[in-house]
Design a protein around this motif. Structure first.
Motif, PDB file in Angstrom:
ATOM      1  N   PRO A 254      -4.779 -55.046  26.166  1.00  0.00           N
ATOM      2  CA  PRO A 254      -5.826 -53.803  27.272  1.00  0.00           C
ATOM      3  C   PRO A 254      -4.323 -52.259  28.294  1.00  0.00           C
ATOM      4  O   PRO A 254      -3.551 -52.807  27.457  1.00  0.00           O
ATOM      5  CB  PRO A 254      -5.654 -54.837  29.007  1.00  0.00           C
ATOM      6  CG  PRO A 254      -6.109 -55.648  28.766  1.00  0.00           C
ATOM      7  CD  PRO A 254      -5.387 -55.998  27.928  1.00  0.00           C
ATOM      8  N   MET A 255      -4.764 -51.678  28.208  1.00  0.00           N
ATOM      9  CA  MET A 255      -3.822 -50.616  28.550  1.00  0.00           C
ATOM     10  C   MET A 255      -3.844 -50.283  30.692  1.00  0.00           C
ATOM     11  O   MET A 255      -5.148 -50.304  30.559  1.00  0.00           O
ATOM     12  CB  MET A 255      -4.028 -50.024  28.256  1.00  0.00           C
ATOM     13  CG  MET A 255      -4.165 -49.463  26.404  1.00  0.00           C
ATOM     14  SD  MET A 255      -4.032 -48.144  25.532  1.00  0.00           S
ATOM     15  CE  MET A 255      -5.340 -47.545  26.136  1.00  0.00           C
ATOM     16  N   LEU A 256      -3.185 -49.832  31.051  1.00  0.00           N
ATOM     17  CA  LEU A 256      -3.005 -49.911  32.285  1.00  0.00           C
ATOM     18  C   LEU A 256      -3.366 -48.690  32.605  1.00  0.00           C
ATOM     19  O   LEU A 256      -3.346 -47.690  32.071  1.00  0.00           O
ATOM     20  CB  LEU A 256      -1.647 -49.628  33.201  1.00  0.00           C
ATOM     21  CG  LEU A 256      -1.246 -49.988  33.870  1.00  0.00           C
ATOM     22  CD1 LEU A 256      -1.439 -50.810  35.025  1.00  0.00           C
ATOM     23  CD2 LEU A 256       0.323 -49.572  34.898  1.00  0.00           C
ATOM     24  N   ALA A 257      -4.550 -48.373  33.612  1.00  0.00           N
ATOM     25  CA  ALA A 257      -5.304 -47.421  34.178  1.00  0.00           C
ATOM     26  C   ALA A 257      -4.345 -46.141  34.654  1.00  0.00           C
ATOM     27  O   ALA A 257      -4.837 -45.042  34.871  1.00  0.00           O
ATOM     28  CB  ALA A 257      -6.700 -48.495  34.772  1.00  0.00           C
ATOM     29  N   ALA A 258      -3.743 -46.616  35.601  1.00  0.00           N
ATOM     30  CA  ALA A 258      -3.660 -46.580  36.906  1.00  0.00           C
ATOM     31  C   ALA A 258      -1.909 -46.292  37.204  1.00  0.00           C
ATOM     32  O   ALA A 258      -1.480 -47.742  37.291  1.00  0.00           O
ATOM     33  CB  ALA A 258      -4.124 -46.466  38.788  1.00  0.00           C
ATOM     34  N   PRO A 259      -1.171 -45.806  37.743  1.00  0.00           N
ATOM     35  CA  PRO A 259       0.151 -46.173  38.357  1.00  0.00           C
ATOM     36  C   PRO A 259      -0.080 -47.213  39.178  1.00  0.00           C
ATOM     37  O   PRO A 259      -0.995 -47.388  40.066  1.00  0.00           O
ATOM     38  CB  PRO A 259       0.916 -45.083  38.570  1.00  0.00           C
ATOM     39  CG  PRO A 259       0.098 -43.872  38.031  1.00  0.00           C
ATOM     40  CD  PRO A 259      -1.339 -44.494  37.753  1.00  0.00           C
ATOM     41  N   LEU A 260       1.247 -47.954  39.020  1.00  0.00           N
ATOM     42  CA  LEU A 260       1.620 -49.213  40.332  1.00  0.00           C
ATOM     43  C   LEU A 260       2.839 -49.158  40.873  1.00  0.00           C
ATOM     44  O   LEU A 260       3.992 -49.109  38.967  1.00  0.00           O
ATOM     45  CB  LEU A 260       1.259 -50.943  39.010  1.00  0.00           C
ATOM     46  CG  LEU A 260       0.111 -51.167  39.006  1.00  0.00           C
ATOM     47  CD1 LEU A 260      -0.084 -52.368  37.841  1.00  0.00           C
ATOM     48  CD2 LEU A 260      -1.115 -51.212  39.949  1.00  0.00           C
ATOM     49  N   GLU A 261       3.021 -48.842  41.983  1.00  0.00           N
ATOM     50  CA  GLU A 261       4.298 -48.259  42.426  1.00  0.00           C
ATOM     51  C   GLU A 261       4.812 -49.753  42.846  1.00  0.00           C
ATOM     52  O   GLU A 261       4.169 -51.416  43.718  1.00  0.00           O
ATOM     53  CB  GLU A 261       4.310 -47.344  43.330  1.00  0.00           C
ATOM     54  CG  GLU A 261       3.894 -46.031  42.883  1.00  0.00           C
ATOM     55  CD  GLU A 261       5.122 -45.584  41.716  1.00  0.00           C
ATOM     56  OE1 GLU A 261       6.021 -46.439  41.952  1.00  0.00           O
ATOM     57  OE2 GLU A 261       4.428 -44.605  41.354  1.00  0.00           O
ATOM     58  N   ARG A 262       6.438 -49.794  42.565  1.00  0.00           N
ATOM     59  CA  ARG A 262       6.876 -51.477  43.409  1.00  0.00           C
ATOM     60  C   ARG A 262       6.154 -52.893  43.050  1.00  0.00           C
ATOM     61  O   ARG A 262       6.014 -53.457  43.882  1.00  0.00           O
ATOM     62  CB  ARG A 262       7.521 -50.927  44.951  1.00  0.00           C
ATOM     63  CG  ARG A 262       8.059 -49.519  44.955  1.00  0.00           C
ATOM     64  CD  ARG A 262       8.709 -50.207  46.548  1.00  0.00           C
ATOM     65  NE  ARG A 262       9.674 -50.980  46.269  1.00  0.00           N
ATOM     66  CZ  ARG A 262      11.458 -50.938  46.352  1.00  0.00           C
ATOM     67  NH1 ARG A 262      11.403 -49.765  45.389  1.00  0.00           N
ATOM     68  NH2 ARG A 262      11.165 -51.744  46.631  1.00  0.00           N
ATOM     69  N   VAL A 263       5.458 -52.749  41.894  1.00  0.00           N
ATOM     70  CA  VAL A 263       5.035 -54.273  41.494  1.00  0.00           C
ATOM     71  C   VAL A 263       5.581 -55.147  41.444  1.00  0.00           C
ATOM     72  O   VAL A 263       6.569 -55.167  40.154  1.00  0.00           O
ATOM     73  CB  VAL A 263       4.089 -53.803  41.344  1.00  0.00           C
ATOM     74  CG1 VAL A 263       4.106 -53.506  40.169  1.00  0.00           C
ATOM     75  CG2 VAL A 263       2.642 -55.035  40.868  1.00  0.00           C
ATOM     76  N   ALA A 264       4.871 -56.519  41.642  1.00  0.00           N
ATOM     77  CA  ALA A 264       5.917 -57.365  41.428  1.00  0.00           C
ATOM     78  C   ALA A 264       6.166 -58.078  39.473  1.00  0.00           C
ATOM     79  O   ALA A 264       4.303 -58.345  39.691  1.00  0.00           O
ATOM     80  CB  ALA A 264       5.373 -58.724  42.013  1.00  0.00           C
ATOM     81  N   VAL A 265       6.534 -58.703  38.508  1.00  0.00           N
ATOM     82  CA  VAL A 265       6.338 -59.086  37.780  1.00  0.00           C
ATOM     83  C   VAL A 265       6.553 -60.328  36.894  1.00  0.00           C
ATOM     84  O   VAL A 265       7.887 -60.206  37.356  1.00  0.00           O
ATOM     85  CB  VAL A 265       6.455 -57.552  36.194  1.00  0.00           C
ATOM     86  CG1 VAL A 265       6.562 -57.849  34.661  1.00  0.00           C
ATOM     87  CG2 VAL A 265       5.397 -56.357  36.693  1.00  0.00           C
TER      88      VAL A 265
END
Length: 734
Positions: free
Chosen positions: A123-134
């Protein structure tokens, strides 16, 4: 008056005979030339040149796969390849067998690309994710600048993202002072993530394509400290981890002994990590035509392996018993092959290093068996091996430049050696001694010239620059590389287990300093680098075909390859777009009447602007570009007055950044560009490019037809290949 009568038709037959007699010589010459060409081609094939063309067919198949308009069913071409293999095995001889063999390798190349996608699909990220926990496992860490590092993470959880939508790997840049982790440990951080970057303009380098085959589905920035939550280092869990730990250990020992760029380049040469080299040093080496020194290739592998082979064989020859009763050459070749495998592993196994290893391995096997192995067949075997494992490498500069140099050098020296054998001079002993003394610098200069000419088209295509002084830089610097830097590096690695690496590393560092001095001097000379506008891919393919024909044949038919070179040169440079709109819509570049690009939105599109200028062949830095009199900006929009079309008035392009300017500019502008969503009632502009169109099409280029019309060229007309479509999820090829 002649009243003699002739039989009916005799006069006409005589006339036909005279005409045939005048035509026959030219026809015979033509048939003779074609026959001679066929005999020459057959002779070259009988001498074993045919296998090189099978490698070309394999590469053409790989290229065809990446040029397909849509993604094929993943096992369609592999099944077709198996069928073709069965037919080839059944036929076994004749012209049909040769055609079938070429077709088999062509289909095998397509299959290699198709199966590679199946192996790496994620998978590839489809949209930006802001300040997300990883949360995930750290796979690698490398330096970006003195204050920043880049982390490669295998995420286990990204915010609330579904597992089937979670990328297999992400790449995150972080502040060095906030990172105290080792590869293999589980980490937790907060980050802003983006989908893989797309081309900055249609036809330019696709960064997302490269990341797709590395299984990296998102990039971004860490916000705050990277915390360790558990896990063990990679060296304790896998063979790959042990190798990576060994590479880091060698790099740390080098750093402790050598500071600055000398240490950074030593690390690059011995363990393949180039992230510590300063931008100034890289730019100097590139300007002097010495950037290839940093890429571990055939030169480095040969210097290491041949040094080991020669030293070990000399040591074995000291023993009379070993020399008489044991195969010293074979023993030395086997040990040197093991050293080559170790160096491949230690250096990170880049594409150029893989090619070098295969060729060196074939050379050493040939030495052990008493056979010659450095020929175009070995290059062909290396190319097929590399492309079978990483078919995407065909489109990259490392593969193209590495194999272009190797092919050109082997083909050139084969021709030179044949001429020397035919006309070997018989001179005095003193004269022969002088000739031998001069042959080394002359050979070095000739090698540099051949390699520089062979790689120049590919360097111009990928890097938009040409270095006419590369031969000078190589002639001055390569003696240090061959006689001091690489041998000292080998001694340093061998001495590290005993803690005795300081002296050989000091010698290596001194040699690197001399190379850097030469690079700085050559790169500062006038015309050390000449900017080159963007080159058409079709022109590069045609040029490559001509160069391959020139290199792979031996006899006079090889010179037919020169015919395509001027044809490729005629249409090499593609017209530059009059308008370029960045993928995010925040940056627009417009060519003014003098051919310079005026860029609005530069603050948010610095990277895009740099590449636009480079592909224009513009020597200016983006910081030197200033908006001219044809551009006026306020807080809501920038208005570009485009050059006047034939028989018409200048058009106005409005680059809107604030919604407050949409209403007015929808009425006044011929071309409207914005990252916002344009309402359906905005019907005044001739062309509207908004955020929704850019999301579907990627960056967009506009070409004026000179009469008021415009041709619109999107990066993606349809997102149908797996590296183009981040919204597909995983298992694209299923």
């Amino acid at each position: 008056m002649d009243t003699t009568t002739r039989p009916s038709g005799q006069g006409s037959r005589a006339g036909q005979s005279d005409a045939a007699g005048s035509i026959a010589p030219s026809g015979r010459r033509r048939r003779g030339a074609i026959g001679a060409l066929k005999r020459a081609l057959r002779a070259d094939l009988d001498e074993g040149r045919g296998f090189a063309f099978l490698a070309v067919a394999f590469g053409a198949g790989v290229l065809c796969y990446f040029a397909l308009p849509s993604e094929p069913y993943p096992y369609a071409f592999p099944v077709l390849t198996l069928v073709a293999a069965g037919l080839v095995v059944k036929q076994r001889e004749g012209r049909g067998w040769l055609i079938g063999l070429v077709a088999l390798f062509f289909l095998a190349g397509i299959s290699a690309g198709s199966l590679r996608v199946v192996r790496v699909d994620a998978p590839m990220l489809a949209a930006p994710l802001e300040r997300v926990a990883v949360e995930g496992r750290l796979l690698d860490i490398e330096s970006v600048s003195p204050g920043r590092v880049r982390l490669l993470i295998a995420p286990e959880q990204i915010g609330r993202l579904d597992p089937e939508r979670t990328p297999a790997r992400i790449r995150v840049t972080a502040a060095r002072r906030l990172v105290d982790v080792a590869p293999g440990e589980r980490v937790r951080l907060r980050a802003s993530l983006q989908p893989p970057p797309e081309p900055v303009e249609p036809g330019s380098f696709h960064f997302g394509f490269q990341l797709f085959f590395q299984r990296i589905g998102a990039t971004g920035f860490a916000l705050g400290r990277v915390e360790v939550t558990g896990g063990t280092t990679l060296s304790a869990t896998s063979a790959h981890g042990f190798v990576e730990a060994l590479r880091r250990g060698v790099g740390e020992r080098i750093s402790s002994a050598l500071a600055g760029d000398a240490g950074a380049i030593a690390i690059a040469l011995l363990v393949g990590r180039r992230d510590l080299i300063s931008d100034e040093a890289e730019e100097a080496l590139r300007g002097a035509g010495l950037a290839h020194v940093l890429a571990i290739s055939g030169l480095h592998m040969a210097l290491i392996v041949l040094s080991v082979f020669a030293a070990l064989r000399a040591m074995l020859a000291l023993s009379e018993r070993v020399a008489l009763f044991y195969p010293a050459r074979t023993i030395a070749a086997i040990v040197a092959l093991a050293v080559a495998a170790f160096y491949l592993m230690l250096s990170g196994a880049s594409i150029a290093t893989q090619r070098a290893f295969v060729m060196v391995a074939l050379l050493l096997i040939g030495v052990a068996l008493g056979r010659k192995a450095i020929n175009l067949r070995s290059v062909a075997i290396a190319a097929i091996a590399v492309l079978a494992l990483s078919p995407e490498s065909l489109l990259g500069p490392s593969f193209q430049m590495s194999f272009a140099a190797a092919t050109a050098l082997i083909a050139s020296y084969e021709g030179i050696s044949r001429r020397n054998i035919k006309a070997r001079p018989q001179g005095s002993a003193a004269g022969n001694l002088v000739m031998r003394a001069l042959s080394w610098p002359a050979g070095l200069a000739l090698t540099s010239l051949i390699a520089s000419l062979a790689t120049a088209p590919f360097a111009a295509f990928h890097f938009d620059r040409f270095g006419p002084l590369a031969v000078l830089g190589n002639v001055l610097a390569m003696p240090f590389v061959g006689t001091l830097i690489m041998p000292s590096g080998l001694l340093a690695v061998l001495a590290m287990p005993f803690g005795l690496e300081a002296l050989p590393l000091a010698m290596m560092g001194w040699g690197i300093d001399q190379v850097l001095f030469i690079a700085a001097w050559v790169s500062d000379l006038p015309y050390a680098e000449i900017p080159v506008p963007a080159i058409r891919p079709a022109a590069l393919v045609l040029l490559t075909a001509g160069l391959l024909w020139l290199a792979l044949w031996r006899r006079k038919q090889r010179w037919l390859g020169l015919v395509v070179l001027p044809v490729a040169a005629l249409f090499a440079f593609q017209p530059r777009p009059d308008v370029i709109v960045a993928r995010d819509g925040h940056t627009v570049g417009v060519l003014d009447g003098e051919g310079y690009r005026q860029i609005s939105g530069l603050r948010r599109g610095r990277f895009d602007a740099d590449l636009w200028l480079r592909r224009d062949g513009d020597v200016r830095d983006r910081r030197q570009t200033q908006l001219g009199a044809d551009v006026s900006c306020d807080e809501a929009a920038c208005l570009h007055v485009l050059p006047a079309q034939q028989g018409g008035e200048p058009a106005v392009l409005s680059h809107v950044s604030d919604i407050s300017a949409l209403d007015e500019d929808c009425r006044s502008a011929e071309i409207l560009v914005t990252a916002l969503a344009v309402p359906a009632g905005c019907t005044g502009p001739q062309i509207v490019i908004d955020g929704s169109l850019l999301e579907r099409s990627g960056s967009i280029a506009l070409y004026s037809d000179g009469t008021g019309g415009w041709r619109i060229e999107p990066t993606f007309s349809r997102r149908v290949r797996p590296w183009e479509n981040p919204q597909r999820g995983s298992s694209f090829a299923q």
